[in-house]
Scaffold this active site. Structure first.
Site, mmCIF file in Angstrom:
data_model
loop_
_atom_site.group_PDB
_atom_site.id
_atom_site.type_symbol
_atom_site.label_atom_id
_atom_site.label_comp_id
_atom_site.label_asym_id
_atom_site.label_seq_id
_atom_site.Cartn_x
_atom_site.Cartn_y
_atom_site.Cartn_z
ATOM 1 N N TYR A 2 -2.112 0.144 11.036
ATOM 2 C CA TYR A 2 -2.324 -0.101 9.738
ATOM 3 C C TYR A 2 -0.848 0.062 8.536
ATOM 4 O O TYR A 2 -0.668 -0.739 7.957
ATOM 5 C CB TYR A 2 -3.546 0.543 8.900
ATOM 6 N N SER B 234 1.077 -1.072 0.052
ATOM 7 C CA SER B 234 -0.003 0.041 0.085
ATOM 8 C C SER B 234 0.799 1.146 -0.015
ATOM 9 O O SER B 234 1.882 1.096 0.435
ATOM 10 C CB SER B 234 -0.897 0.137 1.246
HETATM 11 P P1 NDP Z 1 -11.784 -5.604 0.312
HETATM 12 O O1 NDP Z 1 -12.276 -5.408 1.658
HETATM 13 O O2 NDP Z 1 -12.787 -5.420 -1.067
HETATM 14 O O3 NDP Z 1 -11.044 -7.181 0.297
HETATM 15 C C1 NDP Z 1 -10.359 -7.686 1.180
HETATM 16 C C2 NDP Z 1 -10.305 -9.344 0.976
HETATM 17 O O4 NDP Z 1 -9.415 -9.729 1.937
HETATM 18 C C3 NDP Z 1 -11.546 -9.905 1.041
HETATM 19 O O5 NDP Z 1 -11.576 -10.980 -0.068
HETATM 20 C C4 NDP Z 1 -11.534 -10.588 2.242
HETATM 21 O O6 NDP Z 1 -12.346 -11.963 2.285
HETATM 22 C C5 NDP Z 1 -9.887 -10.891 2.554
HETATM 23 N N1 NDP Z 1 -9.721 -11.036 3.870
HETATM 24 C C6 NDP Z 1 -9.669 -10.023 4.864
HETATM 25 N N2 NDP Z 1 -9.308 -10.591 5.881
HETATM 26 C C7 NDP Z 1 -9.165 -11.967 5.735
HETATM 27 C C8 NDP Z 1 -8.644 -13.105 6.676
HETATM 28 N N3 NDP Z 1 -8.661 -13.014 7.981
HETATM 29 N N4 NDP Z 1 -8.544 -14.387 6.120
HETATM 30 C C9 NDP Z 1 -8.825 -14.374 4.764
HETATM 31 N N5 NDP Z 1 -9.239 -13.577 3.928
HETATM 32 C C10 NDP Z 1 -9.288 -12.311 4.475
HETATM 33 O O7 NDP Z 1 -10.320 -4.821 0.082
HETATM 34 P P2 NDP Z 1 -9.579 -4.458 -0.899
HETATM 35 O O8 NDP Z 1 -9.732 -5.254 -2.256
HETATM 36 O O9 NDP Z 1 -9.416 -3.245 -1.177
HETATM 37 O O10 NDP Z 1 -7.816 -4.862 -0.334
HETATM 38 C C11 NDP Z 1 -7.377 -6.045 -0.806
HETATM 39 C C12 NDP Z 1 -5.736 -5.770 -0.404
HETATM 40 O O11 NDP Z 1 -5.358 -4.509 -0.809
HETATM 41 C C13 NDP Z 1 -5.604 -5.669 1.137
HETATM 42 O O12 NDP Z 1 -4.426 -5.993 1.586
HETATM 43 C C14 NDP Z 1 -5.613 -4.019 1.381
HETATM 44 O O13 NDP Z 1 -4.840 -3.754 2.613
HETATM 45 C C15 NDP Z 1 -4.671 -3.480 0.137
HETATM 46 N N6 NDP Z 1 -5.069 -2.198 -0.013
HETATM 47 C C16 NDP Z 1 -6.273 -1.671 -0.466
HETATM 48 C C17 NDP Z 1 -6.256 -0.227 -0.912
HETATM 49 C C18 NDP Z 1 -7.530 0.396 -1.144
HETATM 50 O O14 NDP Z 1 -7.705 1.771 -1.026
HETATM 51 N N7 NDP Z 1 -8.608 -0.370 -1.138
HETATM 52 C C19 NDP Z 1 -5.005 0.543 -1.173
HETATM 53 C C20 NDP Z 1 -3.698 -0.289 -0.932
HETATM 54 C C21 NDP Z 1 -4.009 -1.445 -0.611
HETATM 55 P P3 NDP Z 1 -13.386 -12.391 3.433
HETATM 56 O O15 NDP Z 1 -13.812 -11.460 4.079
HETATM 57 O O16 NDP Z 1 -14.155 -13.351 2.550
HETATM 58 O O17 NDP Z 1 -12.382 -13.336 4.240
HETATM 59 C C1 8X3 Z 2 -5.140 1.718 1.553
HETATM 60 C C2 8X3 Z 2 -4.860 3.047 1.054
HETATM 61 O O1 8X3 Z 2 -4.324 5.423 1.873
HETATM 62 O O2 8X3 Z 2 -6.287 4.266 3.102
HETATM 63 O O3 8X3 Z 2 -4.047 0.833 1.760
HETATM 64 O O4 8X3 Z 2 -3.867 3.693 3.260
HETATM 65 S S1 8X3 Z 2 -4.788 4.085 2.504
#
Ligand code: NDP
Ligand code: 8X3
Length: 253
Positions: free
Chosen positions: A154, A141
């Site tokens: 985070y 991220s």
């Molecule tokens: P979402 O919430 O849309 O998706 C998150 C996914 O992670 C879901 O499929 C969820 O599945 C899975 N997950 C969460 N906790 C667990 C767990 N304990 N075990 C198994 N699976 C888990 O978020 P994003 O797609 O945005 O996030 C994906 C990644 O990208 C994360 O690592 C996030 O930190 C990162 N990220 C996101 C950004 C954003 O702005 N959206 C920016 C930068 C990075 P389920 O709940 O079914 O288990």
């Molecule tokens: C998710 C993006 O800016 O909320 O990783 O940390 S931010």
């Protein structure tokens, strides 16, 4: 048989979008998450639409026993065709000053984003080593590059992902295993709904006044990284919306 991409957190957001783009390009898939209904429905639609083989594994990345038993249950002919691991499962929980932080929120983030990524990697790396090649894409991220107000734990967890991507690259170079870190900025997925514990108006306000990234932007980036020639590795990719200049500078209308 085509290679398998193993994608954690494929029930929503980036992981689901990755599953769709790799399926469209005829990769077989192992998709994981905790919400089995979503995994089954994604499996049915992707295998029907693209004629690929999709395996679902329902586990919580925080539970090392579940992770290792699930991944070990894969048949040998699948284990030896895993070409790509996308360590995507992750979350933020809460946002606020460190002294007001909730211990359970901290633990969920550290256990999921850091320890979960390690547990999955520990189970999959021996398979990649056995295959003599492979690729790990860690979803970091912008929070792994910079810190911002209220982001403390985070940000720390994503700085750990950034460090682990560098460390994995060093430890795995002799096995021909590529490691790519993708560091997205603001992207509209279920991320903020989870962060703000179901408060959709708080979540919506994160993305108001500008065009955030969407899940397909990250999936296309992962697909591009995964399809470079064998001698090319993209080490680190920072991707943000055009309206974002840093973790804290967003140009909103
Ligand atoms: P979402 O919430 O849309 O998706 C998150 C996914 O992670 C879901 O499929 C969820 O599945 C899975 N997950 C969460 N906790 C667990 C767990 N304990 N075990 C198994 N699976 C888990 O978020 P994003 O797609 O945005 O996030 C994906 C990644 O990208 C994360 O690592 C996030 O930190 C990162 N990220 C996101 C950004 C954003 O702005 N959206 C920016 C930068 C990075 P389920 O709940 O079914 O288990
Ligand atoms: C998710 C993006 O800016 O909320 O990783 O940390 S931010």
């Amino acid at each position: 048989m085509n290679d398998y991409a193993l994608i954690t957190g494929a029930t929503a957001g980036f992981g689901e979008a990755c599953a769709k783009i790799f399926a469209k390009n005829q990769w077989n898939l192992i998709i994981t998450g905790r919400r089995d209904e979503r995994l089954q429905s994604l499996k049915n639609s992707l295998s029907e639409e693209h004629g690929i083989h999709v395996i679902t594994l329902c586990f919580d990345v925080r539970n090392q026993e579940e992770v290792s038993v699930s991944l070990d249950s894969l048949p040998p002919e699948v284990k030896n065709k895993i070409g790509l691991l996308i360590n995507n499962a992750g979350l933020a929980v809460g946002k606020g000053p460190i002294d007001k932080g909730i211990t359970d929120d901290w633990e969920r983030m550290i256990d999921t984003n850091v320890k979960g990524l390690l547990y999955v990697s520990k189970a999959v790396i021996p398979m990649l080593k056995e295959n003599g090649k492979g690729h790990i894409i860690n979803i970091g991220s912008i929070a792994g590059k910079e810190v911002y107000p209220g982001g403390n734990v985070y940000c720390a967890s994503k700085h750990a992902v950034d460090a682990l991507s560098k460390a994995m690259r060093i430890d795995l170079v002799e096995y021909g295993i590529k490691v790519t870190n993708i560091a997205p900025g603001a992207a509209e997925t279920e991320f903020s709904i989870v962060r703000f514990k179901g408060d959709t108006s708080a979540a919506d306000s994160v993305y108001k006044g500008y065009d955030p990234l969407i899940a397909i932007d990250i999936a296309e980036t992962a697909y591009f990284a995964a399809t470079r020639p064998a001698h090319v590795n993209l080490n680190d990719i920072v991707i943000m919306p055009t309206a974002q200049a840093s973790a804290t500078v967003l140009h909103k209308n």
